[in-house]
Design a protein around this motif. Structure first.
Motif, PDB file in Angstrom:
ATOM      1  N   PRO A 148       2.551 -20.640  27.710  1.00 24.85           N
ATOM      2  CA  PRO A 148       2.618 -20.971  29.140  1.00 24.85           C
ATOM      3  C   PRO A 148       2.736 -22.459  29.428  1.00 24.85           C
ATOM      4  CG  PRO A 148       0.444 -20.121  28.533  1.00 24.85           C
ATOM      5  CD  PRO A 148       1.365 -19.825  27.405  1.00 24.85           C
ATOM      6  N   ASP A 149       2.158 -23.303  28.578  1.00 27.18           N
ATOM      7  CA  ASP A 149       2.273 -24.747  28.789  1.00 27.18           C
ATOM      8  C   ASP A 149       3.668 -25.261  28.477  1.00 27.18           C
ATOM      9  OD1 ASP A 149      -0.384 -24.673  29.462  1.00 27.18           O
ATOM     10  OD2 ASP A 149      -1.103 -25.606  27.603  1.00 27.18           O
ATOM     11  N   ASN A 150       4.474 -24.459  27.769  1.00 22.98           N
ATOM     12  CA  ASN A 150       5.831 -24.875  27.405  1.00 22.98           C
ATOM     13  C   ASN A 150       6.905 -24.215  28.259  1.00 22.98           C
ATOM     14  OD1 ASN A 150       4.811 -26.507  25.338  1.00 22.98           O
ATOM     15  ND2 ASN A 150       4.846 -24.825  23.858  1.00 22.98           N
ATOM     16  N   ILE A 151       6.507 -23.342  29.170  1.00 18.61           N
ATOM     17  CA  ILE A 151       7.451 -22.797  30.138  1.00 18.61           C
ATOM     18  C   ILE A 151       7.856 -23.940  31.065  1.00 18.61           C
ATOM     19  CG2 ILE A 151       7.681 -21.225  32.115  1.00 18.61           C
ATOM     20  CD1 ILE A 151       5.845 -19.287  30.635  1.00 18.61           C
ATOM     21  N   PRO A 152       9.150 -24.080  31.381  1.00 15.59           N
ATOM     22  CA  PRO A 152       9.581 -25.203  32.226  1.00 15.59           C
ATOM     23  C   PRO A 152       8.719 -25.365  33.466  1.00 15.59           C
ATOM     24  CG  PRO A 152      11.485 -23.991  31.423  1.00 15.59           C
ATOM     25  CD  PRO A 152      10.280 -23.212  30.989  1.00 15.59           C
ATOM     26  N   ALA A 153       8.371 -26.601  33.758  1.00 13.51           N
ATOM     27  CA  ALA A 153       7.458 -26.895  34.868  1.00 13.51           C
ATOM     28  C   ALA A 153       7.963 -26.372  36.199  1.00 13.51           C
ATOM     29  CB  ALA A 153       7.248 -28.414  34.949  1.00 13.51           C
ATOM     30  N   SER A 154       9.288 -26.284  36.349  1.00 16.08           N
ATOM     31  CA  SER A 154       9.839 -25.852  37.633  1.00 16.08           C
ATOM     32  C   SER A 154       9.440 -24.423  37.995  1.00 16.08           C
ATOM     33  CB  SER A 154      11.368 -25.978  37.629  1.00 16.08           C
ATOM     34  OG  SER A 154      11.940 -25.164  36.630  1.00 16.08           O
ATOM     35  N   PHE A 155       9.127 -23.597  36.986  1.00 18.79           N
ATOM     36  CA  PHE A 155       8.718 -22.226  37.289  1.00 18.79           C
ATOM     37  C   PHE A 155       7.362 -22.192  37.996  1.00 18.79           C
ATOM     38  CE2 PHE A 155      12.001 -21.368  34.209  1.00 18.79           C
ATOM     39  CZ  PHE A 155      12.587 -20.215  34.695  1.00 18.79           C
ATOM     40  N   TYR A 156       6.520 -23.153  37.673  1.00 18.00           N
ATOM     41  CA  TYR A 156       5.242 -23.258  38.372  1.00 18.00           C
ATOM     42  C   TYR A 156       5.412 -23.966  39.717  1.00 18.00           C
ATOM     43  CZ  TYR A 156       3.403 -21.966  33.781  1.00 18.00           C
ATOM     44  OH  TYR A 156       3.143 -21.315  32.598  1.00 18.00           O
ATOM     45  N   GLU A 157       6.267 -24.972  39.746  1.00 20.81           N
ATOM     46  CA  GLU A 157       6.498 -25.706  40.994  1.00 20.81           C
ATOM     47  C   GLU A 157       7.127 -24.818  42.059  1.00 20.81           C
ATOM     48  OE1 GLU A 157       8.968 -28.786  39.525  1.00 20.81           O
ATOM     49  OE2 GLU A 157       7.342 -29.849  38.488  1.00 20.81           O
ATOM     50  N   LYS A 158       8.044 -23.930  41.638  1.00 22.72           N
ATOM     51  CA  LYS A 158       8.721 -23.035  42.580  1.00 22.72           C
ATOM     52  C   LYS A 158       7.914 -21.766  42.859  1.00 22.72           C
ATOM     53  CE  LYS A 158      12.597 -25.375  43.106  1.00 22.72           C
ATOM     54  NZ  LYS A 158      13.037 -25.895  44.406  1.00 22.72           N
ATOM     55  N   LYS A 159       6.772 -21.643  42.187  1.00 19.14           N
ATOM     56  CA  LYS A 159       5.902 -20.474  42.356  1.00 19.14           C
ATOM     57  C   LYS A 159       6.643 -19.176  42.020  1.00 19.14           C
ATOM     58  CE  LYS A 159       3.141 -22.808  45.891  1.00 19.14           C
ATOM     59  NZ  LYS A 159       2.152 -23.274  44.899  1.00 19.14           N
ATOM     60  N   THR A 160       7.443 -19.239  40.954  1.00 19.01           N
ATOM     61  CA  THR A 160       8.154 -18.059  40.464  1.00 19.01           C
ATOM     62  C   THR A 160       7.158 -17.012  39.984  1.00 19.01           C
ATOM     63  OG1 THR A 160       9.970 -19.471  39.726  1.00 19.01           O
ATOM     64  CG2 THR A 160       9.856 -17.247  38.786  1.00 19.01           C
ATOM     65  N   LYS A 161       7.371 -15.775  40.353  1.00 14.98           N
ATOM     66  CA  LYS A 161       6.481 -14.708  39.910  1.00 14.98           C
ATOM     67  C   LYS A 161       6.742 -14.395  38.440  1.00 14.98           C
ATOM     68  CE  LYS A 161       5.465 -12.450  44.292  1.00 14.98           C
ATOM     69  NZ  LYS A 161       4.038 -12.794  44.215  1.00 14.98           N
TER      70      LYS A 161
END
Length: 329
Positions: A148-161
């Motif tokens: 999870p720490d290596n998933i691109p940061a934009s997925f957390y920033e965009k609140k992707t489900k």
């Protein structure tokens, strides 16, 4: 490994992208048959020692996700309406791909085809492929085995489900062992004892199972993360389909939920794997049973796993969700 040239064997296949469908259907571009054959041919000429490499302290399969892929993924731009499936390897990822495809088909988001439905692992696509993904219309269906720490940061920033699936660690280890020994792009010919030691030390593709689990436990309060377990889905797939549909905002009728769950059992997926995965179906869908670890672990190995689980995950919410005492003791 023999491959049926009349199928499109999905070693590691899809990335959604805009192609022929209309409306709001999710779209998919597939790794071609020739691409798959090229990877297999390269694997036949590659030593086991060369098949894996370390990137930022984690092992990855060199042929499928070389360093240029992992670097490119880091800057990938996510969207709020992306549909992301996440799993540590051999925790039920390909099974959930089939379930999600059927859910999306019933919801009118994706058409069901007869070709392979293996989800895109974003780390398998280099800069050129990712450019196609970035230009694809929404919604995009993708997946990853990344920590999870290596998933691109934009997925957390965009609140992707993100739907995250976990499986008890003992069955995961056994499944990963067989998968590695039967997949030409991964090191093979290992004894179970040797592989057990590598798994426990995290010296396998995508790193330590326990590191992944501990990291996801910290995200259980995130409303954009839904964690499900392989065992719970095996026990009550209908309820799982209902909850997953709700999480992604897909409004299915009760009849649709029943239809999806009836078509999505592991056995049903395995039976249709010749159509969805070609001759590699038996690699991706081996047994799918809970408790197969008992046929492989020695008492000493079982105790060693128990000790690590108790140290890393006992007392955590994800640890409780895994129901370790029922499934691993």
């Amino acid at each position: 490994m023999a491959v049926n040239s009349h199928k499109s064997p999905s070693v590691f296949l899809q990335v959604p992208t805009g192609v022929t469908n209309t409306g709001n259907a999710s779209h998919i571009v597939k790794m071609s048959f020739s691409d798959v054959m090229t990877k297999i041919q390269m694997a036949e000429k590659t030593s086991d020692a060369e098949k894996m490499y370390t990137y930022k302290g984690v092992l990855y399969p060199r042929l499928m996700c070389p360093e240029e892929n992992l670097k490119a993924v880091e800057t990938m731009e996510a969207r709020e309406d992306d549909i992301m499936l996440v799993a540590y390897p051999k925790c039920g990822f390909n099974w959930m791909v089939g379930v999600l495809n059927k859910i999306m088909a019933e919801a009118g988001v994706q058409k069901i085809e007869t070709e392979s439905k293996v989800a895109p692992l974003i780390e398998f696509f280099g800069p050129d492929k990712l450019k196609i993904v970035n230009e694809a219309p929404s919604p995009r269906f993708m997946g990853t085995h990344l920590h999870p720490d290596n998933i691109p940061a934009s997925f957390y920033e965009k609140k992707t489900k993100m739907l995250v699936i976990f499986r008890n660690p003992k069955d995961t280890l056994v499944s990963y062992f067989h998968f590695s020994n039967n997949n030409p792009v991964l090191p093979s010919g290992q004894s179970f004892d040797s592989y057990f030691s590598q798994f426990m030390s995290g010296d396998v593709g995508w790193g330590s199972y326990f590191d992944h689990a501990v990291a996801w436990d910290k995200k259980m309060d995130d409303p954009n993360v839904m964690i499900v377990t392989y065992e719970a889905l095996k026990q009550n797939l209908t309820e799982g389909v209902r909850q997953i549909s709700t999480f992604f905002g897909f409004k299915l009728t009760e009849d649709q939920i029943q239809q999806v769950s009836g078509q999505s059992t592991f056995n049903a997926m395995k039976q249709s794997s010749a159509d969805t995965h070609g001759n590699l179906g038996n690699i991706f869908f081996r047994k799918g049973v809970v408790g197969d670890w008992k046929n492989n672990f020695t008492p000493e190995q079982s105790r060693e796993m128990d000790e690590v689980f108790n140290k890393r995950l006992a007392g955590t919410r994800l640890g409780a969700k895994l129901n370790y005492q029922q499934y691993c003791q």
